[in-house]
Design an enzyme around this catalytic site. Structure first.
Site, PDB file in Angstrom:
ATOM      1  N   LYS A  39      14.846  -0.594   1.591  1.00 41.37           N
ATOM      2  CA  LYS A  39      14.971  -1.512   0.456  1.00 41.37           C
ATOM      3  C   LYS A  39      15.872  -2.671   0.831  1.00 41.37           C
ATOM      4  O   LYS A  39      16.395  -2.746   1.941  1.00 41.37           O
ATOM      5  CB  LYS A  39      15.480  -0.801  -0.791  1.00 41.37           C
ATOM      6  CG  LYS A  39      16.914  -0.282  -0.694  1.00 41.37           C
ATOM      7  CD  LYS A  39      17.516   0.041  -2.065  1.00 41.37           C
ATOM      8  CE  LYS A  39      16.696   1.021  -2.872  1.00 41.37           C
ATOM      9  NZ  LYS A  39      17.388   1.439  -4.120  1.00 41.37           N
ATOM     10  N   LYS A  93       6.931   2.297  -3.650  1.00 45.26           N
ATOM     11  CA  LYS A  93       7.650   2.325  -4.922  1.00 45.26           C
ATOM     12  C   LYS A  93       7.552   0.982  -5.636  1.00 45.26           C
ATOM     13  O   LYS A  93       7.827  -0.056  -5.059  1.00 45.26           O
ATOM     14  CB  LYS A  93       9.129   2.647  -4.683  1.00 45.26           C
ATOM     15  CG  LYS A  93       9.404   4.087  -4.312  1.00 45.26           C
ATOM     16  CD  LYS A  93      10.794   4.266  -3.747  1.00 45.26           C
ATOM     17  CE  LYS A  93      11.870   3.742  -4.674  1.00 45.26           C
ATOM     18  NZ  LYS A  93      13.215   3.894  -4.064  1.00 45.26           N
TER      19      LYS A  93
END
Length: 236
Positions: A27, A85
């Site tokens: 991320k 995600k």
């Protein structure tokens, strides 16, 4: 309960791998709670990660733009992500969230069996996003595989400041009732792991508690911290 650790670069990814994380979640906190990293970073992390260890990639705190988000999902997929995600940040309600997720699922499942994660926010009311307890239904009705909660605003408040254990257990149960796995994150600390295990959570997402100094922004993930978390989880 699987341990998901969120590195921001290849150096941190190596620490997560060496520490024994189950899922290496690439991320970019500079772009938000579920900020997206670059395709070449995801690809390099996949290349350096053992085949029996999963790599996850966040698409960002996404807007209500199904085309844009589904195309981003393809970027994560071709970069090697096993988990994709989607942070449902700009989707204000169930209908908008399902619209985004259905298109992501179609983009991904047409090409692979990668796991698609619908991620909502325990503090959704602070950013005008879809309500957290809608996420299991959003995930199920769109064909996603996993329902997740995190926090949208990283200001020191945790998942548990917005949802008590009873509410979190209801979330996990709702996901299970829909045939889905569940994941919980949001400044989760060591002290939270056993309670989350006891309510049946499938995946716990951690960054801060795996960093030197415990700070997700200024700290760096260290293998010893990851190893301690993994050993603690394995003891339950």
């Amino acid at each position: 309960m699987l341990l998901l650790i969120s590195p921001i670069n290849t150096e941190e990814a190596l620490e997560a791998i060496e520490g024994g994380a189950d899922i290496v979640d690439v991320k970019n906190p500079a772009e938000g709670s579920l900020g997206a990293n670059f395709p070449w970073v995801i690809r390099r992390v996949r290349e350096m990660t053992p085949e029996d260890m999963l790599v996850s990639a966040t698409l960002g705190d996404v807007p209500y733009k199904p085309g844009t988000v589904s195309l981003a999902a393809m970027g994560a997929l071709v970069s090697g992500a096993d988990y994709i995600k989607v942070g449902l940040y700009g989707t204000r309600n169930y209908d908008e969230a399902v619209d985004v997720m259905k298109n992501v699922v179609r983009a991904v499942k047409d090409q692979s069996d990668a796991i698609v994660v619908a991620a909502g926010y325990a503090d959704a009311h602070r950013v005008g996003a879809v309500e957290p307890m809608e996420i299991p239904r959003v995930a199920a009705d769109s064909g996603a595989d996993l329902a997740m909660l995190d926090t949208a605003v990283k200001d020191g408040k945790t998942l548990f400041d917005f949802m008590d254990m009873e509410k979190l257990e209801s979330f996990v149960s709702a996901a299970r009732d829909h045939g889905l796995k569940s994941a919980l994150a949001g400044s989760v600390g060591r002290e939270h792991l056993k309670p989350l295990h006891e309510i049946g959570c499938d995946v716990v997402g951690i960054r801060g508690a795996a960093c030197v100094g415990g700070d997700r922004n200024t700290g760096r993930i260290h293998r010893d911290a990851v190893r301690e978390l993994k050993e603690l989880l394995d003891s339950f």
